[in-house]
Scaffold this active site. Sequence first.
Site, PDB file in Angstrom:
ATOM      1  CG  HIS A 117      -1.918   0.942   1.421  1.00  0.00           C
ATOM      2  ND1 HIS A 117      -1.680   2.244   1.802  1.00  0.00           N
ATOM      3  CD2 HIS A 117      -3.253   0.851   1.261  1.00  0.00           C
ATOM      4  CE1 HIS A 117      -2.824   2.900   1.872  1.00  0.00           C
ATOM      5  NE2 HIS A 117      -3.797   2.081   1.551  1.00  0.00           N
ATOM      6  CG  ASP A 194       0.778  -2.552   6.282  1.00  0.00           C
ATOM      7  OD1 ASP A 194      -0.221  -2.718   7.008  1.00  0.00           O
ATOM      8  OD2 ASP A 194       0.765  -1.825   5.263  1.00  0.00           O
ATOM      9  CD  GLN A 197      -6.727  -4.613   4.117  1.00  0.00           C
ATOM     10  OE1 GLN A 197      -7.673  -5.309   4.507  1.00  0.00           O
ATOM     11  NE2 GLN A 197      -6.898  -3.357   3.761  1.00  0.00           N
ATOM     12  CE  LYS A 220      -7.105  -0.264   6.437  1.00  0.00           C
ATOM     13  NZ  LYS A 220      -7.910   0.070   5.253  1.00  0.00           N
ATOM     14  CB  CYS A 361      -3.817   3.296  -1.499  1.00  0.00           C
ATOM     15  SG  CYS A 361      -4.998   4.591  -1.236  1.00  0.00           S
TER      16      CYS A 361
HETATM   17  N1  PLP Z   1      -1.532  -0.858   4.654  1.00  0.00           N
HETATM   18  C1  PLP Z   1      -2.444  -1.625   4.049  1.00  0.00           C
HETATM   19  C2  PLP Z   1      -2.054  -2.988   3.555  1.00  0.00           C
HETATM   20  C3  PLP Z   1      -3.745  -1.148   3.883  1.00  0.00           C
HETATM   21  O1  PLP Z   1      -4.649  -1.913   3.263  1.00  0.00           O
HETATM   22  C4  PLP Z   1      -4.076   0.130   4.363  1.00  0.00           C
HETATM   23  C5  PLP Z   1      -5.430   0.682   4.156  1.00  0.00           C
HETATM   24  O2  PLP Z   1      -6.180   0.241   3.331  1.00  0.00           O
HETATM   25  C6  PLP Z   1      -3.091   0.872   5.006  1.00  0.00           C
HETATM   26  C7  PLP Z   1      -1.829   0.347   5.126  1.00  0.00           C
HETATM   27  C8  PLP Z   1      -3.382   2.231   5.559  1.00  0.00           C
HETATM   28  O3  PLP Z   1      -4.300   2.160   6.591  1.00  0.00           O
HETATM   29  P1  PLP Z   1      -4.909   3.501   7.228  1.00  0.00           P
HETATM   30  O4  PLP Z   1      -5.482   4.273   6.073  1.00  0.00           O
HETATM   31  O5  PLP Z   1      -5.927   3.023   8.186  1.00  0.00           O
HETATM   32  O6  PLP Z   1      -3.781   4.220   7.867  1.00  0.00           O
END
Ligand code: PLP
Length: 403
Positions: A117, A194, A197, A220, A361
């Site tokens: 992401h 990270d 998900q 999430k 993203c």
């Molecule tokens: N990393 C991953 C794999 C994600 O799917 C997301 C959000 O969709 C993020 C980071 C960023 O999360 P947040 O927008 O809650 O900071």
Amino acid sequence: MNRADFPILSEQVHHQKLVYLDNAATTQKPQVVLDAITDAYTHWNANIHRGVHHLSQVATAKHERAREQVAAFLGAKQAKEIIFTKGTTDSINMLAFAFGEAMVHEGDEIVVSACEHHSNIVPWQMLCQRKKAVLKVIPLIGDKQLDLAAYSALLSDKTKLVSIAQVSNVLGIIAPVKQMIDIAHHRHIPVLVDGAQSAAHLMVNVQELDCDFFACSAHKMYGPTGLGVLYGKAEWLEQLPPAEGGGEMIEHVRWENTTYNTLPYKFEAGTPNFIGSYVFGKALEYMESIGREKIVAYESELTRYLEEQLLGIDGIQVYAQGEEKAGVVSFNRVVPTLIHPFDLGTLLDQQGVAVRTGHHCAEPLIDYLGVPGTVRASIGLYTEKEDIDRLIAALKRAIMMLG
Ligand code: PLP
């Protein structure tokens, strides 16, 4: 499963019962979580840590209790290893700054994967620019799995940190993070996972994974927006400088110099989101009350059903087809010609079905797939087969209309 606990799922969209399949973007909230927000503001709202008065002490106790709940949920050894942030993005930025300041120098390397992401790309690019370091990327094999041989070959004495998503928010695939951490640790390289998900959809235990850092977002995980977690092993966090200055993160402030607070407060400048942390604790309790293993097994079966049903429609390509996925399935209608995912998403929405379309993203991954974007359906613990059947019927209708 437990659908009735989520009031929003009874809403109508475009005069039809809502089918919510955008859980990778954010999850809906159960009644216990909604009630917790009202309870907090109605009965005990007061700023924490600094007050001797009753409400402040109640609020402080609830915030610190939530930290313990998060530590238990993620399998951390100590509550002080849990830093509350604004979300995964904030957690990664915080680490990129703190770790980058202390540990990264000109010519050093940071390793991420091809399916990150933007939140796990851009903070590292910014760090690399600041420190004249280099960002290296673990390639994918086709659209299936990370290339572990290439990963091993990428690591060197220059590698200062590996940062990888446990579950891809586009492909849904589960990276073999345990194995990747072992490979990195063999070279004494720390690893950030990270978990945006994965935290709500897999059995995550940071001690079993032995990851050095872990990031996730409460929204999430059936919890509130504006709250996230950065887990770090105490021995790492102790070594790193704070990323932000302000109240609470200090021990003493003098004009000549300032000394910093102990963990985890060193990393929590300013008034933290103490209502959010409490509410998040309620979301975690809710998941525990259903049973995390039960949720994982249920979602895994449902994800397989989703993929099977999609493949039953002529001309649909499912990305990472046949791979084990954690609640996320991306697809396009590619034969005879590609239907733009945005067009499909719009027609699905008109039938009450919420999915996400576009680059999610993760533009480098979408470029690699060679498409303008994908349609992404993602499930949560309340998703039912009927939701997927509604998606499939709506998709067939949309494809017919787009001809
Ligand atoms: N990393 C991953 C794999 C994600 O799917 C997301 C959000 O969709 C993020 C980071 C960023 O999360 P947040 O927008 O809650 O900071």
